[in-house]
Write an enzyme that holds these catalytic residues in place. Sequence first.
Site, PDB file in Angstrom:
ATOM      1  N   ARG A   9       0.814  -1.210   0.000  1.00 27.63           N
ATOM      2  CA  ARG A   9       0.000   0.000   0.000  1.00 27.63           C
ATOM      3  C   ARG A   9       0.857   1.273   0.000  1.00 27.63           C
ATOM      4  NH1 ARG A   9      -3.695   2.559   4.383  1.00 27.63           N
ATOM      5  NH2 ARG A   9      -5.339   3.535   3.138  1.00 27.63           N
ATOM      6  N   HIS A  45       0.438   4.466  -2.450  1.00 28.75           N
ATOM      7  CA  HIS A  45       0.205   5.833  -1.970  1.00 28.75           C
ATOM      8  C   HIS A  45       1.337   6.775  -2.352  1.00 28.75           C
ATOM      9  CE1 HIS A  45      -3.250   5.235   1.130  1.00 28.75           C
ATOM     10  NE2 HIS A  45      -3.466   4.594   0.006  1.00 28.75           N
ATOM     11  N   ASN A  80      -3.767   8.604   4.921  1.00 25.83           N
ATOM     12  CA  ASN A  80      -2.583   7.982   5.526  1.00 25.83           C
ATOM     13  C   ASN A  80      -2.561   8.051   7.050  1.00 25.83           C
ATOM     14  OD1 ASN A  80      -1.409   7.240   3.061  1.00 25.83           O
ATOM     15  ND2 ASN A  80      -0.497   9.272   2.785  1.00 25.83           N
ATOM     16  N   HIS A 128      -6.332  -5.747  -2.392  1.00 24.82           N
ATOM     17  CA  HIS A 128      -7.102  -5.973  -1.167  1.00 24.82           C
ATOM     18  C   HIS A 128      -7.336  -7.458  -0.893  1.00 24.82           C
ATOM     19  CE1 HIS A 128      -8.822  -1.587  -1.137  1.00 24.82           C
ATOM     20  NE2 HIS A 128      -7.530  -1.643  -0.922  1.00 24.82           N
TER      21      HIS A 128
HETATM   22  C1  HEM Z   1      -9.277   1.536  -5.755  1.00 29.71           C
HETATM   23  C2  HEM Z   1      -9.120   2.437  -4.832  1.00 29.71           C
HETATM   24  C3  HEM Z   1      -8.678   2.109  -3.432  1.00 29.71           C
HETATM   25  C4  HEM Z   1      -9.284   2.493  -2.287  1.00 29.71           C
HETATM   26  C5  HEM Z   1     -10.527   3.367  -2.173  1.00 29.71           C
HETATM   27  C6  HEM Z   1      -8.542   1.913  -1.199  1.00 29.71           C
HETATM   28  C7  HEM Z   1      -8.841   2.093   0.133  1.00 29.71           C
HETATM   29  C8  HEM Z   1      -8.270   1.402   1.163  1.00 29.71           C
HETATM   30  C9  HEM Z   1      -8.678   1.513   2.545  1.00 29.71           C
HETATM   31  C10 HEM Z   1      -9.765   2.426   3.060  1.00 29.71           C
HETATM   32  C11 HEM Z   1      -7.915   0.655   3.266  1.00 29.71           C
HETATM   33  C12 HEM Z   1      -7.967   0.443   4.771  1.00 29.71           C
HETATM   34  C13 HEM Z   1      -7.188   1.560   5.440  1.00 29.71           C
HETATM   35  C14 HEM Z   1      -7.332   1.589   6.955  1.00 29.71           C
HETATM   36  O1  HEM Z   1      -7.841   0.647   7.543  1.00 29.71           O
HETATM   37  O2  HEM Z   1      -6.919   2.598   7.557  1.00 29.71           O
HETATM   38  C15 HEM Z   1      -7.015   0.021   2.350  1.00 29.71           C
HETATM   39  C16 HEM Z   1      -6.080  -0.927   2.694  1.00 29.71           C
HETATM   40  C17 HEM Z   1      -5.219  -1.509   1.805  1.00 29.71           C
HETATM   41  N1  HEM Z   1      -5.061  -1.184   0.479  1.00 29.71           N
HETATM   42 FE1  HEM Z   1      -6.296  -0.037  -0.617  1.00 29.71          FE
HETATM   43  N2  HEM Z   1      -7.503   1.182  -1.693  1.00 29.71           N
HETATM   44  C18 HEM Z   1      -7.537   1.274  -3.053  1.00 29.71           C
HETATM   45  C19 HEM Z   1      -6.624   0.723  -3.927  1.00 29.71           C
HETATM   46  C20 HEM Z   1      -5.529   0.002  -3.548  1.00 29.71           C
HETATM   47  C21 HEM Z   1      -4.441  -0.370  -4.415  1.00 29.71           C
HETATM   48  C22 HEM Z   1      -4.306   0.064  -5.873  1.00 29.71           C
HETATM   49  C23 HEM Z   1      -3.575  -1.121  -3.686  1.00 29.71           C
HETATM   50  C24 HEM Z   1      -2.280  -1.760  -4.095  1.00 29.71           C
HETATM   51  C25 HEM Z   1      -2.085  -2.308  -5.268  1.00 29.71           C
HETATM   52  C26 HEM Z   1      -4.125  -1.223  -2.360  1.00 29.71           C
HETATM   53  C27 HEM Z   1      -3.587  -1.939  -1.338  1.00 29.71           C
HETATM   54  C28 HEM Z   1      -4.079  -1.967  -0.047  1.00 29.71           C
HETATM   55  C29 HEM Z   1      -3.605  -2.881   0.969  1.00 29.71           C
HETATM   56  C30 HEM Z   1      -2.570  -3.972   0.765  1.00 29.71           C
HETATM   57  C31 HEM Z   1      -4.302  -2.572   2.140  1.00 29.71           C
HETATM   58  C32 HEM Z   1      -4.098  -3.197   3.541  1.00 29.71           C
HETATM   59  C33 HEM Z   1      -2.996  -2.436   4.231  1.00 29.71           C
HETATM   60  C34 HEM Z   1      -2.636  -2.947   5.614  1.00 29.71           C
HETATM   61  O3  HEM Z   1      -3.196  -3.929   6.094  1.00 29.71           O
HETATM   62  O4  HEM Z   1      -1.766  -2.301   6.236  1.00 29.71           O
HETATM   63  N3  HEM Z   1      -5.290  -0.511  -2.301  1.00 29.71           N
HETATM   64  N4  HEM Z   1      -7.242   0.495   1.081  1.00 29.71           N
END
Ligand code: HEM
Length: 321
Positions: free
Chosen positions: A56, A60, A85, A184
Amino acid sequence: MMMIRVVTFLMVCVVVRCQLSSDFYSKNCPNVLNIVRREVRSAVRNEMRMAASLLRLHFHDCFVNGCDGSVLLDGNDGEKFALPNLNSARGYEVIDSIKAAVETACGGVVSCADVLAIAARDSVVLSGGPTWNVLLGRRDGVSANQTAANLQLPSPFDSLDSIVSKFDAVGLNTTDVVALSGGHTIGLSRCALFSGRLSNFSGSGAPDATLDSSLIPELRSACPVNGDGNNTVALDNRSRDLFDNSYFRNLVNGRGILQSDQVLVSGDSAASTTKTIAELYSNNSAVFFCDFANAMIKMGNISPLTGGNGEIRRNCRVVNS
Ligand code: HEM
Ligand SMILES: *[C@@H]1O[C@H](CO)[C@@H](O)[C@H](O)[C@H]1NC(C)=O
Ligand SMILES: *[C@@H]1O[C@H](CO)[C@@H](O)[C@H](O)[C@H]1NC(C)=O
Ligand SMILES: *[C@@H]1O[C@H](CO)[C@@H](O)[C@H](O)[C@H]1NC(C)=O
Ligand SMILES: *[C@@H]1O[C@H](CO)[C@@H](O)[C@H](O)[C@H]1NC(C)=O
Ligand SMILES: *[C@@H]1O[C@H](CO)[C@@H](O)[C@H](O)[C@H]1NC(C)=O
Ligand SMILES: CC(=O)N[C@H]1CO[C@H](CO)[C@@H](O)[C@@H]1O
């Protein structure tokens, strides 16, 4: 079976062209890939979720000023404190230790932006996902832009149109939106980012109709009303730490956790080609893996600083003095 998978993967895969190169450090830091992999492996052994967090961080970074390490810069006005973030992005200490190990081997050579790109790839591989040749040669930016982070990073409350246009703004198309959302398949989300779907969704008096009702009791018990919004659940509860296509099998069953996940198949906007793509990935993990790898390379190519632009930061948290 494995053989068939590998062959399918190779047949489907089309190499993406770009301006960075995979052998950029072959003379000045020939061991960089081994060093980063060793450090990522040790961090992920210590905490499996770190793979998700590192993936992630690269995303970002790339969506704001291109992949220039800007997300890593400390300071209250930095991207770290932008809404997407704050209390959310993590893994900064791991990047510090990877960078320190790389600096010991070859000081002042490898950018923080490249460390993020390599660490993201290694994280996916260590989680069971596809591999790809990471393109290298990015330099580090000298400023962060919190406003841009707030505006350009997609929000879990965004409509499908809004998500598609934020990706389009950085040169990523609808295929990339769906493939990259497959990130995700690993990691966690805080309750505060989806609990609004569990009851009185958008003031409707009922839960989000696109959410499988049989999932609601489970999510309510993990995220009680007036509970701690910082509690977490797995984004892919079928296999939380495994990089596979079950995220897409969840979506076709109404079991996406974030609104921004579920709109990929349930959104009724013009861009619902995303549904066709998600369905394809739900029953063809080889195509998902290939598209994901290609989309990661495309994302890693967003506006890199090269040549005399930017710098090679010594400490990823601060610009060189
Ligand atoms: C399509 C639009 C996207 C939205 C709206 C989005 C939103 C989010 C949100 C809200 C979370 C949880 C954050 C939290 O709990 O504070 C998250 C987690 C995560 N996102 Fe996304 N995301 C998107 C795209 C992506 C992309 C493109 C990737 C990587 C290729 C990605 C990888 C991740 C990962 C791996 C997590 C888990 C992080 C952790 O457990 O520390 N996301 N995302
Ligand atoms: C930061 O990003 C915003 C929004 O994209 C932009 O308007 C502004 O000019 C940027 N600031 C700097 C210093 O580049
Ligand atoms: C997105 O771009 C890739 C190449 O980068 C291409 O293979 C794919 O067909 C495009 N998808 C759409 C929906 O245009
Ligand atoms: C749902 O929210 C709306 C608007 O916020 C409010 O007017 C309504 O009373 C709420 N309904 C229920 C059942 O809580
Ligand atoms: C989550 O924790 C942070 C830091 O402790 C706190 O500032 C924030 O208010 C909490 N957020 C929610 C939604 O409870
Ligand atoms: C792929 O999966 C979707 C639902 O996930 C299903 O409706 C469709 O028939 C499947 N397509 C193929 C070619 O198997
Ligand atoms: C929302 C949630 O996290 N649900 C379940 C995920 O899977 C475990 C078992 O692996 C359940 O205990 C959780 O309740």
